[in-house]
Design an enzyme around this catalytic site. Structure first.
Site, PDB file in Angstrom:
ATOM      1  N   GLY A 150       0.798  -1.228   0.000  1.00  0.00           N
ATOM      2  CA  GLY A 150       0.000   0.000   0.000  1.00  0.00           C
ATOM      3  C   GLY A 150       0.826   1.272   0.000  1.00  0.00           C
ATOM      4  O   GLY A 150       0.359   2.320   0.446  1.00  0.00           O
ATOM      5  N   ASN A 169       1.705   2.918  -2.683  1.00  0.00           N
ATOM      6  CA  ASN A 169       1.034   3.825  -3.623  1.00  0.00           C
ATOM      7  C   ASN A 169      -0.200   4.444  -2.984  1.00  0.00           C
ATOM      8  O   ASN A 169      -0.470   5.638  -3.168  1.00  0.00           O
ATOM      9  CB  ASN A 169       0.642   3.087  -4.910  1.00  0.00           C
ATOM     10  N   MET A 206      -4.182  -7.582  -6.503  1.00  0.00           N
ATOM     11  CA  MET A 206      -3.662  -8.741  -7.217  1.00  0.00           C
ATOM     12  C   MET A 206      -4.743  -9.668  -7.784  1.00  0.00           C
ATOM     13  O   MET A 206      -4.518 -10.860  -7.947  1.00  0.00           O
ATOM     14  CB  MET A 206      -2.719  -9.536  -6.283  1.00  0.00           C
ATOM     15  N   ARG A 207      -5.900  -9.103  -8.081  1.00  0.00           N
ATOM     16  CA  ARG A 207      -6.961  -9.921  -8.690  1.00  0.00           C
ATOM     17  C   ARG A 207      -7.377  -9.307 -10.021  1.00  0.00           C
ATOM     18  O   ARG A 207      -7.427  -8.084 -10.153  1.00  0.00           O
ATOM     19  CB  ARG A 207      -8.200  -9.944  -7.782  1.00  0.00           C
ATOM     20  N   LEU A 208      -7.680 -10.187 -10.963  1.00  0.00           N
ATOM     21  CA  LEU A 208      -8.224  -9.699 -12.235  1.00  0.00           C
ATOM     22  C   LEU A 208      -9.682  -9.315 -12.016  1.00  0.00           C
ATOM     23  O   LEU A 208     -10.401 -10.013 -11.308  1.00  0.00           O
ATOM     24  CB  LEU A 208      -8.175 -10.813 -13.274  1.00  0.00           C
ATOM     25  N   ASN A 214      -5.293   1.807 -13.107  1.00  0.00           N
ATOM     26  CA  ASN A 214      -4.285   0.912 -12.535  1.00  0.00           C
ATOM     27  C   ASN A 214      -2.915   1.511 -12.775  1.00  0.00           C
ATOM     28  O   ASN A 214      -2.728   2.284 -13.719  1.00  0.00           O
ATOM     29  CB  ASN A 214      -4.374  -0.460 -13.216  1.00  0.00           C
ATOM     30  N   HIS A 222       1.007   0.227 -13.473  1.00  0.00           N
ATOM     31  CA  HIS A 222       1.782  -0.966 -13.811  1.00  0.00           C
ATOM     32  C   HIS A 222       3.272  -0.603 -13.822  1.00  0.00           C
ATOM     33  O   HIS A 222       3.654   0.418 -14.412  1.00  0.00           O
ATOM     34  CB  HIS A 222       1.352  -1.486 -15.189  1.00  0.00           C
TER      35      HIS A 222
HETATM   36  C1  GRF Z   1       3.318  -1.231  -7.680  1.00  0.00           C
HETATM   37  O1  GRF Z   1       4.629  -1.249  -8.156  1.00  0.00           O
HETATM   38  C2  GRF Z   1       2.341  -1.311  -8.820  1.00  0.00           C
HETATM   39  O2  GRF Z   1       2.861  -0.873 -10.031  1.00  0.00           O
HETATM   40  C3  GRF Z   1       2.052  -2.786  -8.921  1.00  0.00           C
HETATM   41  O3  GRF Z   1       2.085  -3.254  -7.612  1.00  0.00           O
HETATM   42  C4  GRF Z   1       2.946  -2.439  -6.830  1.00  0.00           C
HETATM   43  C5  GRF Z   1       2.172  -2.075  -5.603  1.00  0.00           C
HETATM   44  O4  GRF Z   1       2.997  -1.611  -4.578  1.00  0.00           O
HETATM   45  N1  GRF Z   1       0.793  -2.996  -9.607  1.00  0.00           N
HETATM   46  P1  GRF Z   1       2.380  -0.971  -3.242  1.00  0.00           P
HETATM   47  O5  GRF Z   1       1.446  -2.005  -2.628  1.00  0.00           O
HETATM   48  O6  GRF Z   1       1.656   0.267  -3.638  1.00  0.00           O
HETATM   49  O7  GRF Z   1       3.558  -0.701  -2.367  1.00  0.00           O
END
Ligand code: GRF
Length: 207
Positions: free
Chosen positions: A17, A19, A95-97, A112, A114
């Protein structure tokens, strides 16, 4: 913000978390003209849930185990989002589609981030695959979510150089640092109504 309609944001996160934290900080600093009102995780112990609670944001663990099908889980998710009148769904390491039920209901309203420069290296191993390929430049991509894997319209991208002695962890750390700046910017563009999608392309309107 009287008289203005605040965008209500939900963040979906499965892990650390960081981000999410960057987004919450940007919102608190007034850099996002929207409010994160709900954080949902599919993992009970996701640090993302604690980060939300510490900042007084409602944090919800939605256990996927009772649902055999992805769509059944997503219907519950959708119900929670609609109950909270969420305008924008932000995936931050979720982590889910997502199934069509959710994507259709929130068409061009799910984002999202990436950790690679799409369309290169989509999927869960974006950082390690870029490193193994030997690219000199990777980075991060904020995009809208469609029904494919990391295939939706690109909103913003930022390049990050790959260094000679990089490990996956080192490179991912620098990519994340770029994400912390890029993701709030993309969210703010959405909140300001400045993103317009036509086909694959996302146009940024003048502010
Ligand atoms: C990020 O690098 C994002 O691009 C990827 O998963 C990571 C999440 O990191 N989808 P965090 O949980 O925000 O630390």
């Amino acid at each position: 913000m009287r008289g203005e309609i605040m965008t209500k944001i939900a963040v979906l996160a499965s892990g650390e978390g960081t981000n999410l934290e960057a987004i919450l900080e940007a919102a608190e600093a007034g850099e996002i003209s929207g409010r994160v009102v709900l954080v949902i995780s599919d993992r009970k112990k996701a640090p993302a849930l604690d980060r939300a609670r510490r900042r007084g944001v409602e944090a919800l663990w939605l256990d996927p185990r009772p649902y055999r099908e992805r769509a059944a889980y997503d219907r519950i998710l959708l119900e929670k989002l609609q109950q909270a009148r969420i305008d924008l769904v932000v995936l931050a390491g979720f982590m889910r589609l997502l199934s069509p039920v959710l994507i259709k209901a929130y068409s061009n309203r799910i984002m999202n981030t990436h950790p690679a420069l799409l369309p290169a290296f989509p999927g869960v191993a974006g950082v390690s695959e870029a490193l193994a390929y030997g690219v000199r430049v990777s980075g991060c991509t904020v995009h809208f979510v469609d029904e494919g894997i990391d295939t939706g319209p690109v909103i913003l991208q930022e390049a990050v150089p790959v260094l000679q002695n990089d490990t996956e962890e080192m490179l991912h750390r620098r990519i994340k640092a770029a994400e912390y700046l890029l993701y709030p910017r993309a969210i703010e563009l959405f909140c300001r109504g400045r993103l317009r999608v036509e086909g694959r392309r996302c146009y940024i309107e003048r502010g």
